[in-house]
Write an enzyme that holds these catalytic residues in place. Sequence first.
Site, PDB file in Angstrom:
ATOM      1  N   THR A  37      -0.951   5.320   5.281  1.00 14.26           N
ATOM      2  CA  THR A  37      -1.939   5.855   6.234  1.00 14.26           C
ATOM      3  C   THR A  37      -2.009   5.021   7.519  1.00 14.26           C
ATOM      4  O   THR A  37      -2.133   5.566   8.613  1.00 14.26           O
ATOM      5  CB  THR A  37      -3.317   5.911   5.541  1.00 14.26           C
ATOM      6  N   LYS A  89      -9.227  -4.281  -5.035  1.00 11.26           N
ATOM      7  CA  LYS A  89      -9.291  -4.089  -3.578  1.00 11.26           C
ATOM      8  C   LYS A  89     -10.380  -3.078  -3.223  1.00 11.26           C
ATOM      9  O   LYS A  89     -11.143  -3.264  -2.281  1.00 11.26           O
ATOM     10  CB  LYS A  89      -7.943  -3.608  -3.046  1.00 11.26           C
ATOM     11  N   LYS A  90     -10.440  -1.997  -3.974  1.00  9.51           N
ATOM     12  CA  LYS A  90     -11.411  -0.942  -3.651  1.00  9.51           C
ATOM     13  C   LYS A  90     -12.832  -1.452  -3.860  1.00  9.51           C
ATOM     14  O   LYS A  90     -13.715  -1.195  -3.041  1.00  9.51           O
ATOM     15  CB  LYS A  90     -11.158   0.292  -4.531  1.00  9.51           C
ATOM     16  N   ARG A  94       4.697  -9.526  -9.319  1.00  9.07           N
ATOM     17  CA  ARG A  94       5.045  -8.359 -10.145  1.00  9.07           C
ATOM     18  C   ARG A  94       6.280  -7.663  -9.597  1.00  9.07           C
ATOM     19  O   ARG A  94       7.145  -7.200 -10.336  1.00  9.07           O
ATOM     20  CB  ARG A  94       3.867  -7.373 -10.183  1.00  9.07           C
ATOM     21  N   SER A 145      -5.231  -4.082  -9.946  1.00 12.59           N
ATOM     22  CA  SER A 145      -4.758  -4.256  -8.574  1.00 12.59           C
ATOM     23  C   SER A 145      -5.468  -3.284  -7.630  1.00 12.59           C
ATOM     24  O   SER A 145      -6.009  -3.674  -6.594  1.00 12.59           O
ATOM     25  CB  SER A 145      -3.242  -4.024  -8.560  1.00 12.59           C
ATOM     26  N   ASP A 195     -15.418   5.937  -1.030  1.00 10.67           N
ATOM     27  CA  ASP A 195     -14.050   5.938  -0.488  1.00 10.67           C
ATOM     28  C   ASP A 195     -13.161   6.846  -1.342  1.00 10.67           C
ATOM     29  O   ASP A 195     -13.547   7.250  -2.450  1.00 10.67           O
ATOM     30  CB  ASP A 195     -13.491   4.507  -0.482  1.00 10.67           C
ATOM     31  N   LYS A 196     -12.013   7.159  -0.783  1.00 10.82           N
ATOM     32  CA  LYS A 196     -10.998   7.913  -1.525  1.00 10.82           C
ATOM     33  C   LYS A 196      -9.733   7.075  -1.494  1.00 10.82           C
ATOM     34  O   LYS A 196      -9.431   6.455  -0.472  1.00 10.82           O
ATOM     35  CB  LYS A 196     -10.753   9.251  -0.817  1.00 10.82           C
ATOM     36  N   HIS A 197      -9.014   7.031  -2.618  1.00  9.30           N
ATOM     37  CA  HIS A 197      -7.767   6.260  -2.630  1.00  9.30           C
ATOM     38  C   HIS A 197      -6.702   7.044  -3.369  1.00  9.30           C
ATOM     39  O   HIS A 197      -6.966   7.636  -4.406  1.00  9.30           O
ATOM     40  CB  HIS A 197      -7.997   4.908  -3.320  1.00  9.30           C
ATOM     41  N   SER A 198      -5.503   7.030  -2.821  1.00  6.59           N
ATOM     42  CA  SER A 198      -4.401   7.740  -3.472  1.00  6.59           C
ATOM     43  C   SER A 198      -3.396   6.716  -3.983  1.00  6.59           C
ATOM     44  O   SER A 198      -3.185   5.666  -3.360  1.00  6.59           O
ATOM     45  CB  SER A 198      -3.729   8.653  -2.442  1.00  6.59           C
TER      46      SER A 198
HETATM   47  N1  URA Z   1      -1.108   0.229  -5.722  1.00  7.62           N
HETATM   48  C1  URA Z   1      -1.698  -0.977  -5.788  1.00  7.62           C
HETATM   49  O1  URA Z   1      -2.483  -1.335  -4.927  1.00  7.62           O
HETATM   50  N2  URA Z   1      -1.377  -1.794  -6.835  1.00  7.62           N
HETATM   51  C2  URA Z   1      -0.515  -1.429  -7.801  1.00  7.62           C
HETATM   52  O2  URA Z   1      -0.297  -2.193  -8.725  1.00  7.62           O
HETATM   53  C3  URA Z   1       0.078  -0.163  -7.716  1.00  7.62           C
HETATM   54  C4  URA Z   1      -0.232   0.653  -6.661  1.00  7.62           C
END
Ligand code: URA
Length: 436
Positions: free
Chosen positions: A121, A188-189, A169, A184, A81-84
């Site tokens: 997205t 998820k990734k 947070r 964080s 995967d790619k995540h920004s």
């Molecule tokens: N994106 C996230 O998913 N978590 C963060 O803490 C900051 C950016």
Amino acid sequence: MITAREVIQKKRDREALTQQEIASFIRGYTSSQIADYQVAAWLMAVYLNGMTLDETRSLTREMRDSGTVLNLSSIGGQKIDKHSTGGVGDKTSMMVAPIAAACGVTVPMITGRALGHTGGTLDKLESIPGFNARPSPERILEILKSAGAVIMGQTDDLAPADRRIYALRDVTATVESIPLITASILSKKLAEGLDGLVMDVKTGSGAFMPTLKLATALSRSIVDVCRAMKTKIVVLITDMEQPLGRAIGNALEIRECIEFLNGRTPEDLETVTIALAAHMIRLGGLARSIDHASKLACEAVSTGEAAKRFRQIIAAQGGDERVMDNLDLLPRAANTQAFRTATTGFVVRCDAKSLGLASNALGAGRNRVEDSIDPAVGIYLEKKPGDRVLKGDVLCQIHWNDKNRLTRALPLIEQAFEVKARPARRRPLIHAILKG
Ligand code: URA
């Protein structure tokens, strides 16, 4: 067993927590044995005193395992995967997913919505009529098998601890902590069941990490945790001082993606997209070198294979695939207004954050999660830094539906642009690449 109070006290006193202590704290929170106010106090202690690599890894693992971890073992090939970290005009996901899939990578992409000045997205994809960002688990597997990529929203059972901790947070001024951001994002990734991840860490005014120093520190933390968790990782630190590409706003960005996949390639967008896709292809073991991977990525676009994949992804997720041939099927704002320069010279600044806020003011983004968005509105940049302009030239076109919103957006657009007698030095598009 250690109590919540003792965990907070240890972190307050700058002691490192063990894996068991972090596990019992996070599990206690998700099972409601530990209160929000205790976690809030602990978050502030982490914010102030930081975490070791071992602590960050334990926190990431606990948050990942707080919900379902996808099992994609029935699907062959490497899952990458790619995540920004988020930006303005950052539309690369919709291009890198089909490009990488066309080159043989399996891309189970989970992505988010717009919040703050940055776009999302999912909101962009939902401007395609009929597009479903929440396919069922069985359907996800079918789409991955047929199209090679799926782009979907986060489900409620994916890393639920992150959702609760992130909300805390947000209201306790503890978002900007490198270990907390690392855990964080990666919880998820890594719940996607990935073999490898390409991270696009943005830096510049429109980014979450405005300075290169902070972006580098976050990138190192992400690389170290992925390495410790045996997930292949490459981080590209890319520029977000100005928007990426020319379109800002949901349907306008989809339009630019389709034009890109159909062969019209704006300079900066092409450089960053091909670099990200190439690293996905390389991590997936489908190229000998990064140069080879870049060549494969470019060919996927020039032969139309990537466009074909995007069409398949849209159709498989219930969207109207005819948008690939007819951009007029995308939502369009009722009005456009040209924004012109009052001086002759060179564009030296086109500030990402101000333009992201302006696009939000027009209705393209949200200030609260429950806000609805207008898919049609946004900004199209006719000029970008380095361009020579004559007094009266159009700097951007504003696509708007609501006069009051236009009035709020105009000063932000005005402050985003700067025109001077001499051109400014160009910032690099890719500042650094870190590997795991
Ligand atoms: N994106 C996230 O998913 N978590 C963060 O803490 C900051 C950016």
